[in-house]
Design an enzyme around this catalytic site. Structure first.
Site, mmCIF file in Angstrom:
data_model
loop_
_atom_site.group_PDB
_atom_site.id
_atom_site.type_symbol
_atom_site.label_atom_id
_atom_site.label_comp_id
_atom_site.label_asym_id
_atom_site.label_seq_id
_atom_site.Cartn_x
_atom_site.Cartn_y
_atom_site.Cartn_z
ATOM 1 N N SER A 284 0.898 -1.086 0.045
ATOM 2 C CA SER A 284 -0.070 -0.025 -0.038
ATOM 3 C C SER A 284 0.894 1.227 0.074
ATOM 4 O O SER A 284 1.669 1.536 -0.914
ATOM 5 C CB SER A 284 -0.928 -0.021 1.166
ATOM 6 O OG SER A 284 -1.944 1.176 1.219
ATOM 7 N N LYS A 309 -0.541 -4.279 -3.144
ATOM 8 C CA LYS A 309 -1.840 -3.786 -2.780
ATOM 9 C C LYS A 309 -2.064 -2.262 -3.172
ATOM 10 O O LYS A 309 -1.524 -1.421 -2.549
ATOM 11 C CB LYS A 309 -1.880 -3.913 -1.062
ATOM 12 C CG LYS A 309 -3.270 -3.708 -0.462
ATOM 13 C CD LYS A 309 -3.833 -2.568 -0.434
ATOM 14 C CE LYS A 309 -5.102 -2.126 0.154
ATOM 15 N NZ LYS A 309 -5.314 -0.853 0.419
ATOM 16 N N GLN A 313 -9.094 2.474 -0.842
ATOM 17 C CA GLN A 313 -10.166 2.263 0.068
ATOM 18 C C GLN A 313 -10.837 3.660 0.756
ATOM 19 O O GLN A 313 -9.998 4.598 1.092
ATOM 20 C CB GLN A 313 -9.952 1.373 1.256
ATOM 21 C CG GLN A 313 -10.073 -0.076 1.131
ATOM 22 C CD GLN A 313 -8.981 -0.747 0.182
ATOM 23 O OE1 GLN A 313 -7.858 -0.235 0.475
ATOM 24 N NE2 GLN A 313 -9.285 -1.078 -0.794
#
Length: 529
Positions: A284, A309, A313
């Site tokens: 991420s 990742k 979100q």
């Protein structure tokens, strides 16, 4: 008979609604299903649990990172990223059902009232917590609380026959995300970031200033095992090392506006060599930072391919404190690479088993096992070096995983807590003497050695915990165990950085980073200069 009549009525209603199916939206269908369950199920229904299960099931069909969390889970998820919580300010271990204080937070509530490393907390809020197999989460709930409230604890201290009672006024406790910062060589600084939280950029800036005063000219940033966090923290740190107008990352999604993050001014640390350490668990925000450094040719990435990742979100909170985190876009590096690795809709087990598949296919142990098609080739923006997409960030210098000191015996000693128990007992019995003999961190690192007697005591702890000594495996893992013991003891005597100053000597990614950053020619060659 009444229930039977209702069933016929419901059936008639469904038939009637079928005639107007064109207006029967999925939302109405879901609401109607909930009403049917609540009105007709044979037993009493926990409607909230049914609805939560439905939400979880819906999100599971989308992607591995769209999730639902209940109010308690939401607090646990967000707290480590918010930078602080209210509590008593200790770092602790639960060993043999006893809470051992490892360290107190400097200037925190526990330090102010006189709690010491090595103390055992026996009672909290008049409740016995020692010897009752209480979970860490339950203990934390008892010790944390509203700022200004009082935590009552009773402590057992070595050499003191009776329990000591403390009233600790809870206060805001910082959660640090920069685990370590020190000078690796006279000119090379090292900073380890464990997560990207609200305070990470500020912590990073403070660490950089400290290292500059110590002579830092070049820097290693360690993002190994960093699972990510806030995007803003990653972009703020990228700003420190890139030049004005440099693209850091951009996002795209079918239902969300494209957005991009570019630097607004020249960073304060655009000079000097930069190496970023990553591995298969870097994810991420870690991938955003390392991808920007790589694509802008600002530094060298060392280690193994990152997790992959790259889904954005967005949190959607509910009034009761629960929350949906829904994927709304994908992250792309400046060169156009999608960070997200491929996934099958809803198959979370297969998605997270990808790391094990990499191990089976040899990707973690050999660069030759990695074969990427030209369709995944991209180029860096300044030096036009080839880089590859397909999920995760491919390092500029691959470093295989090191299993030379690993054995089942070593694994079991760690898993059973034998290593931590030994270190706690050793510190407990020798703290005063160790502080006197090693008054400084440098002196400890230079002169302290784990003796054969200490290793024998460790194996004895293992036997008590059901870990039978295996002489052959012990010989394989002994050097690693000695290093870990010294690092843990050093951490308890001094600070978190002490652990990494010692443990990094056994980290091949760190050794490779040092080798590259201290060799200007090798560094320039990897950058394509």
């Amino acid at each position: 008979m009444k229930r039977l009549f209702l069933s016929f009525t419901l059936a008639a209603t469904i038939i009637a609604m079928g005639m107007a199916a064109v207006n029967f939206t999925p939302q109405k269908k879901l609401n109607y299903a909930e009403q049917i369950i609540e009105g007709y199920y044979v037993d009493t229904v926990n409607t909230n649990a049914v609805v939560e299960s439905a939400i979880v099931a819906m999100l599971k069909n989308l992607d591995p990172h769209s999730t639902y969390s209940n109010p308690e889970e939401t607090r646990e998820l967000t707290e480590p990223l918010q930078g602080n919580f209210s509590g008593i300010g200790i770092q602790f271990n639960m060993l043999t059902d006893t809470l051992y204080v490892i360290q107190t937070v400097a200037g925190g509530p526990s330090e102010k009232v006189g709690i010491l490393p090595g103390d055992r907390i026996i009672y909290a809020q008049d409740t016995l917590i020692a010897g009752v197999k209480m979970k860490n989460s339950a203990v934390m709930k008892m010790l944390r609380g509203r700022k200004g409230s009082t935590a009552r604890v009773k402590v057992l201290r070595k050499g003191v026959p009776d329990l000591i009672e403390f009233n600790i006024v809870r206060d805001d406790i910082p959660i640090y995300s920069v685990d370590a910062s020190y000078m690796a060589t006279p000119e090379v600084g090292y900073i380890r970031i464990s997560r990207f939280a609200e305070s990470t950029a500020k912590e990073m800036e403070n660490a950089l200033k400290k290292l500059q005063k110590q002579g830092m000219k070049h820097l290693i940033i360690d993002l190994e095992d960093n699972g990510g966090g806030y995007l803003q923290a990653a972009t703020d740190i990228a700003d420190m090392f890139l030049k004005r107008g440099d693209l850091v990352v951009y996002t795209k999604g079918d239902k969300s506006r494209p957005s991009q993050y570019t630097t607004t001014s020249d960073g304060r640390y655009t000079d000097g060599r930069l190496v970023v350490m990553v591995n298969q668990y870097s994810a991420s925000a870690s991938e955003i930072l390392s991808g920007a450094v790589q694509d802008q040719d600002r530094g060298i990435i060392v280690g193994r391919r990152t997790f992959g990742k790259g889904l954005v979100q967005r949190p959607f909170p509910f009034p009761d404190g629960s929350m949906i985190r829904l994927t709304v876009a994908r992250y792309y590096t400046p060169s156009g690479r999608c960070i997200q690795k491929p996934y099958d809709d809803g198959d979370a087990d297969k998605y997270y088993a990808d790391i094990m598949e990499r191990y089976r296919h040899g990707e973690l142990s050999s660069a030759d096992s990695i074969h990427l098609p030209d369709s995944l080739k991209y180029y860096t923006l300044r030096n036009m070096r080839p880089v590859y997409g397909g999920g995760g960030i491919m390092p500029d210098r691959f470093v295989p995983i090191d299993t030379t000191g690993y054995s089942d015996y070593y694994r079991d000693l760690i898993a059973k807590g034998s290593v931590n128990k030994f270190c706690n007992n050793y510190i407990d019995e020798n703290r005063g003497q160790l502080k006197k003999q090693y008054p400084s961190e440098d002196r400890f690192i230079e002169a302290f050695a784990v003796t054969d007697e200490m290793m024998n005591q460790l194996t004895a702890h293992g036997e008590k915990d059901g870990v039978k000594l295996n002489d052959e495996q012990f010989a394989i893992s002994a050097p690693t165990l000695r290093r870990i013991l010294k690092a843990l003891i050093g951490r308890d005597l001094f600070e978190q950085s002490t652990y990494y100053r010692i443990a990094n000597d056994g980290n091949p990614v760190y050794k490779e980073a040092i080798e590259i950053i201290t060799d200007p020619r090798a560094y320039s060659k990897l950058l394509g200069q």
